[in-house]
Design a protein around this motif. Structure first.
Motif, mmCIF file in Angstrom:
data_model
loop_
_atom_site.group_PDB
_atom_site.id
_atom_site.type_symbol
_atom_site.label_atom_id
_atom_site.label_comp_id
_atom_site.label_asym_id
_atom_site.label_seq_id
_atom_site.Cartn_x
_atom_site.Cartn_y
_atom_site.Cartn_z
ATOM 1 N N SER A 281 2.007 8.609 -0.388
ATOM 2 C CA SER A 281 2.089 8.087 -2.005
ATOM 3 C C SER A 281 1.244 7.478 -2.069
ATOM 4 O O SER A 281 0.646 6.256 -1.078
ATOM 5 C CB SER A 281 3.214 7.173 -2.040
ATOM 6 O OG SER A 281 2.984 6.395 -3.244
ATOM 7 N N ARG A 282 0.071 6.634 -3.300
ATOM 8 C CA ARG A 282 -0.849 5.571 -2.845
ATOM 9 C C ARG A 282 -0.563 5.219 -4.214
ATOM 10 O O ARG A 282 -1.141 4.418 -4.420
ATOM 11 C CB ARG A 282 -2.640 6.547 -3.052
ATOM 12 C CG ARG A 282 -2.791 7.866 -1.860
ATOM 13 C CD ARG A 282 -4.219 8.069 -2.550
ATOM 14 N NE ARG A 282 -4.069 8.329 -3.561
ATOM 15 C CZ ARG A 282 -3.963 9.894 -4.157
ATOM 16 N NH1 ARG A 282 -4.192 10.619 -3.094
ATOM 17 N NH2 ARG A 282 -4.337 10.225 -5.478
ATOM 18 N N GLU A 283 0.115 5.108 -4.594
ATOM 19 C CA GLU A 283 0.559 4.004 -5.787
ATOM 20 C C GLU A 283 1.386 2.232 -5.024
ATOM 21 O O GLU A 283 1.622 1.868 -4.193
ATOM 22 C CB GLU A 283 2.546 4.429 -6.126
ATOM 23 C CG GLU A 283 1.904 5.626 -7.031
ATOM 24 C CD GLU A 283 0.824 5.816 -8.398
ATOM 25 O OE1 GLU A 283 1.142 5.511 -8.967
ATOM 26 O OE2 GLU A 283 -0.079 6.787 -8.393
ATOM 27 N N GLN B 191 -5.404 0.680 -13.175
ATOM 28 C CA GLN B 191 -5.378 1.916 -11.696
ATOM 29 C C GLN B 191 -3.936 1.007 -11.065
ATOM 30 O O GLN B 191 -3.971 0.014 -11.219
ATOM 31 C CB GLN B 191 -6.256 1.443 -10.915
ATOM 32 C CG GLN B 191 -7.381 2.671 -11.508
ATOM 33 C CD GLN B 191 -7.282 3.722 -11.924
ATOM 34 O OE1 GLN B 191 -6.540 4.534 -11.886
ATOM 35 N NE2 GLN B 191 -7.264 3.281 -13.628
ATOM 36 N N THR B 192 -2.957 1.942 -11.465
ATOM 37 C CA THR B 192 -2.080 1.954 -10.529
ATOM 38 C C THR B 192 -1.943 2.563 -8.699
ATOM 39 O O THR B 192 -0.957 2.714 -7.955
ATOM 40 C CB THR B 192 -0.854 2.840 -11.082
ATOM 41 O OG1 THR B 192 -1.336 3.767 -11.142
ATOM 42 C CG2 THR B 192 -0.884 1.743 -12.201
ATOM 43 N N ASP B 193 -3.191 3.809 -8.937
ATOM 44 C CA ASP B 193 -3.700 3.992 -7.540
ATOM 45 C C ASP B 193 -4.334 3.581 -6.314
ATOM 46 O O ASP B 193 -5.600 3.261 -7.384
ATOM 47 C CB ASP B 193 -4.183 5.453 -7.803
ATOM 48 C CG ASP B 193 -3.895 6.254 -6.854
ATOM 49 O OD1 ASP B 193 -4.791 6.696 -6.177
ATOM 50 O OD2 ASP B 193 -3.000 7.436 -6.792
#
Length: 214
Positions: free
Chosen positions: A78-80, A18-20
């Protein structure tokens, strides 16, 4: 038991990709649920107690992490992971709470998730040692992706220019309300376990009677 083990390993595999941050926390929830399913499948006093307690534990620690991811999104839009890093320098109070709940999710001794996980592992090992070993490997994988989340969010250098503010008094109050039961259950789980001890004993007795009649 097989479904539970599959859930643990599948969730770990997906979480590592995951990236988030929010999605990683969501897949960690699937991993925790997989361990609870294993405990229910083994079906003895220790594993059932651990699974029932873990439902409460996970509800607290995962809710806190989701809430904190929401606070991050409010500040960064953002959540990245690519836009995070270095939060400890800019938001020390937020980062301390985030680390605390991440450690709880990892099952650090003295915090709530440890009690549920150790009950499931011990109860499973008494009945099915190989399954207990596989469960333990699943727990280790969970520690790996949670540590990756902590490292990428809190430490290192910021990956973009930004202006952040630390948690406000209202947010601190909310996080404290979630942190207190994490500590209480981790240090003194007895009263919580007693709440459903009689129900578990009735379930086990009824199951034994049904098996004998069958």
């Amino acid at each position: 038991i097989i479904i539970g083990l599959f859930g643990m390993f599948y969730a770990a595999w997906i979480a590592l990709a995951q990236t988030d941050v929010k999605r990683l926390v969501a897949y960690s929830s699937i991993g925790h649920m997989g361990m609870m399913v294993v405990g229910l499948g083994v079906f003895n006093l220790l594993t059932l107690s651990g699974s029932f307690l873990q439902m409460i534990n996970h509800g607290i620690s995962a809710s806190a992490l989701f809430a904190m991811v929401g606070m991050l999104h409010e500040r960064l839009d953002s959540r990245e992971f690519a836009k995070l890093g270095g939060l400890w320098k800019e938001m020390p109070i937020f980062s301390a709470f985030f680390l605390f709940f991440a450690l709880a999710s990892m099952g650090l001794p003295g915090l709530n998730n440890f009690v549920g996980e150790i009950l499931i592992l011990i109860g499973t090992f008494k009945t099915l040692p190989l399954v207990a070993v596989l469960c333990f490997v699943g727990v280790i994988l969970g520690v790996i992706y949670m540590l990756r989340m902590v490292q990428d969010c809190l430490f290192g250098e910021a990956r973009q220019e930004r202006t952040l503010w630390d948690v406000k008094p209202r947010e601190i109050f909310i996080l404290l309300l979630m942190a207190l039961p994490v500590l209480y259950i981790g240090l003194h789980p007895g009263p919580i376990l007693k709440l459903f001890e009689s129900s578990i004993n009735v379930m086990l007795q009824q199951t034994t009677l049904m098996a004998q009649n069958f």
